[in-house]
Design a protein around this motif. Structure first.
Motif, PDB file in Angstrom:
ATOM      1  N   ALA A 148       0.861  -1.128   0.067  1.00 48.10           N
ATOM      2  CA  ALA A 148      -0.026  -0.068  -0.158  1.00 48.10           C
ATOM      3  C   ALA A 148       0.861   1.228   0.068  1.00 48.10           C
ATOM      4  O   ALA A 148       0.439   2.372  -0.610  1.00 48.10           O
ATOM      5  CB  ALA A 148      -0.920  -0.051   1.353  1.00 48.10           C
ATOM      6  N   GLU A 149       1.775   1.195   0.861  1.00 50.98           N
ATOM      7  CA  GLU A 149       2.727   2.357   0.707  1.00 50.98           C
ATOM      8  C   GLU A 149       3.475   2.854  -0.467  1.00 50.98           C
ATOM      9  O   GLU A 149       3.600   3.733  -0.983  1.00 50.98           O
ATOM     10  CB  GLU A 149       4.013   2.166   1.863  1.00 50.98           C
ATOM     11  CG  GLU A 149       3.464   2.333   3.432  1.00 50.98           C
ATOM     12  CD  GLU A 149       4.664   1.966   4.307  1.00 50.98           C
ATOM     13  OE1 GLU A 149       5.706   1.854   3.945  1.00 50.98           O
ATOM     14  OE2 GLU A 149       4.159   2.009   5.182  1.00 50.98           O
ATOM     15  N   LYS A 154       3.545   9.163  -6.066  1.00 47.14           N
ATOM     16  CA  LYS A 154       4.241  10.281  -5.478  1.00 47.14           C
ATOM     17  C   LYS A 154       4.320  11.204  -6.715  1.00 47.14           C
ATOM     18  O   LYS A 154       5.027  10.971  -7.659  1.00 47.14           O
ATOM     19  CB  LYS A 154       5.729  10.069  -4.903  1.00 47.14           C
ATOM     20  CG  LYS A 154       5.625   9.202  -3.869  1.00 47.14           C
ATOM     21  CD  LYS A 154       6.993   8.771  -3.022  1.00 47.14           C
ATOM     22  CE  LYS A 154       6.984   7.908  -1.948  1.00 47.14           C
ATOM     23  NZ  LYS A 154       8.200   7.598  -1.556  1.00 47.14           N
ATOM     24  N   VAL A 155       3.774  12.297  -6.504  1.00 46.75           N
ATOM     25  CA  VAL A 155       3.908  13.339  -7.700  1.00 46.75           C
ATOM     26  C   VAL A 155       4.918  14.504  -7.431  1.00 46.75           C
ATOM     27  O   VAL A 155       4.942  15.221  -6.287  1.00 46.75           O
ATOM     28  CB  VAL A 155       2.507  14.091  -7.751  1.00 46.75           C
ATOM     29  CG1 VAL A 155       2.529  15.158  -9.039  1.00 46.75           C
ATOM     30  CG2 VAL A 155       1.259  12.884  -8.065  1.00 46.75           C
ATOM     31  N   VAL A 169       5.659   8.729  -9.518  1.00 48.24           N
ATOM     32  CA  VAL A 169       6.424   7.717  -9.460  1.00 48.24           C
ATOM     33  C   VAL A 169       5.354   6.958  -8.713  1.00 48.24           C
ATOM     34  O   VAL A 169       4.829   6.988  -7.533  1.00 48.24           O
ATOM     35  CB  VAL A 169       7.498   7.976  -8.563  1.00 48.24           C
ATOM     36  CG1 VAL A 169       8.327   6.637  -8.030  1.00 48.24           C
ATOM     37  CG2 VAL A 169       8.370   9.014  -9.056  1.00 48.24           C
ATOM     38  N   ILE A 170       5.119   5.732  -9.269  1.00 51.58           N
ATOM     39  CA  ILE A 170       4.085   4.851  -8.597  1.00 51.58           C
ATOM     40  C   ILE A 170       4.476   3.764  -7.627  1.00 51.58           C
ATOM     41  O   ILE A 170       3.968   3.489  -6.432  1.00 51.58           O
ATOM     42  CB  ILE A 170       3.262   4.156  -9.719  1.00 51.58           C
ATOM     43  CG1 ILE A 170       2.386   4.984 -10.602  1.00 51.58           C
ATOM     44  CG2 ILE A 170       2.549   3.036  -9.188  1.00 51.58           C
ATOM     45  CD1 ILE A 170       1.788   4.430 -11.892  1.00 51.58           C
ATOM     46  N   GLU A 171       5.748   3.318  -7.754  1.00 51.87           N
ATOM     47  CA  GLU A 171       6.662   2.400  -7.289  1.00 51.87           C
ATOM     48  C   GLU A 171       7.916   2.748  -6.837  1.00 51.87           C
ATOM     49  O   GLU A 171       8.495   2.880  -7.952  1.00 51.87           O
ATOM     50  CB  GLU A 171       6.202   0.676  -7.814  1.00 51.87           C
ATOM     51  CG  GLU A 171       6.670  -0.189  -7.127  1.00 51.87           C
ATOM     52  CD  GLU A 171       6.280  -1.364  -7.655  1.00 51.87           C
ATOM     53  OE1 GLU A 171       7.287  -2.239  -7.958  1.00 51.87           O
ATOM     54  OE2 GLU A 171       5.146  -1.681  -8.164  1.00 51.87           O
TER      55      GLU A 171
END
Length: 178
Positions: A148-149, A154-155, A169-171
Motif C-alpha cells: 500500500a505504501e 508520489k507526484v 512515481v508509482i512504485e
C-alpha cells in the motif's frame, strides 16, 4: 527346302565318287534321317528370322526433331532437378539445425531455472518447493502495508522558465529489500 536333285548332265559327271561331293548330294546318297530332318531345320531357321524382324517401322519427323534439338533442354532439366535436390537437402539441414538449437535453448533454460532455484534456496535458508506454499498471516499483513505504501503515487513538479514537468512515481525500486 530339301536339297535338289542333280540335273541329268550333272548325274553323268557324278558317276565318279570323287566328284560326287563337289557337285552336290543326291537323295540316293543321303541317309534317311538326314533327308527327313532337313525340312524341319530349314523351317526352324525361317521361324527364327521371322521373330527377329520388325514388322513395321514408322518414322516420326516431329519426334526426331524434338530428340535432336532437345539436348540442351534435357541438360537444363537435369541441372534444375539437381539444384532443387540440393536446395531441399539444405532446407532439411536448416530445419534440423533449428530444432537442435531449440532443444539446446530448452536445456539451457531448464538449467538456468534449476540454478536460480538453488540460489534462492541458499539465500532464503528455506527449501523452495514449488508444490508447497506457506502463508503466514502476520507476514501477509506487513506485506499488504508495504504494498500500500509503495502503490501510493508520489507526484513531483519541476518548473523552469519555459516549461512545467510533472513526474509521477508509482512504485519505488528497492534493491536491498529481502
Amino acid at each position: 527346302m530339301p536339297p535338289s536333285r542333280p540335273s541329268s548332265a550333272a548325274s553323268a559327271k557324278s558317276k565318279n565318287k570323287g566328284n560326287d561331293k563337289k557337285q552336290g548330294t543326291s537323295y540316293k546318297n543321303m541317309r534317311n534321317t538326314d533327308l527327313l530332318s532337313a525340312g524341319s531345320k530349314i523351317y526352324a531357321k525361317k521361324r527364327k528370322v521371322n521373330k527377329e524382324t520388325v514388322p513395321i517401322v514408322e518414322f516420326d519427323f516431329d519426334r526426331r526433331k524434338e530428340f535432336l534439338t532437345g539436348f540442351s533442354k534435357r541438360k537444363q532439366e537435369r541441372k534444375k532437378k539437381t539444384i532443387e535436390k540440393y536446395q531441399e537437402i539444405a532446407r532439411q539441414d536448416r530445419l534440423k539445425a533449428r530444432a537442435e538449437a531449440r532443444e539446446e535453448r530448452k536445456r539451457t533454460a531448464e538449467q538456468n531455472v534449476a540454478q536460480m532455484a538453488e540460489l534462492m534456496r541458499n539465500n532464503s535458508g528455506m527449501p523452495l518447493d514449488e508444490d508447497e506454499t506457506v502463508f503466514d498471516s502476520s507476514e501477509s499483513d506487513n506485506e499488504e502495508e508495504q504494498v500500500a505504501e509503495k502503490k501510493t503515487p508520489k507526484v513531483k513538479e519541476f518548473k523552469s522558465a519555459s516549461s512545467l514537468t510533472t513526474v509521477t512515481v508509482i512504485e519505488d525500486l528497492d534493491l536491498e529489500e529481502d
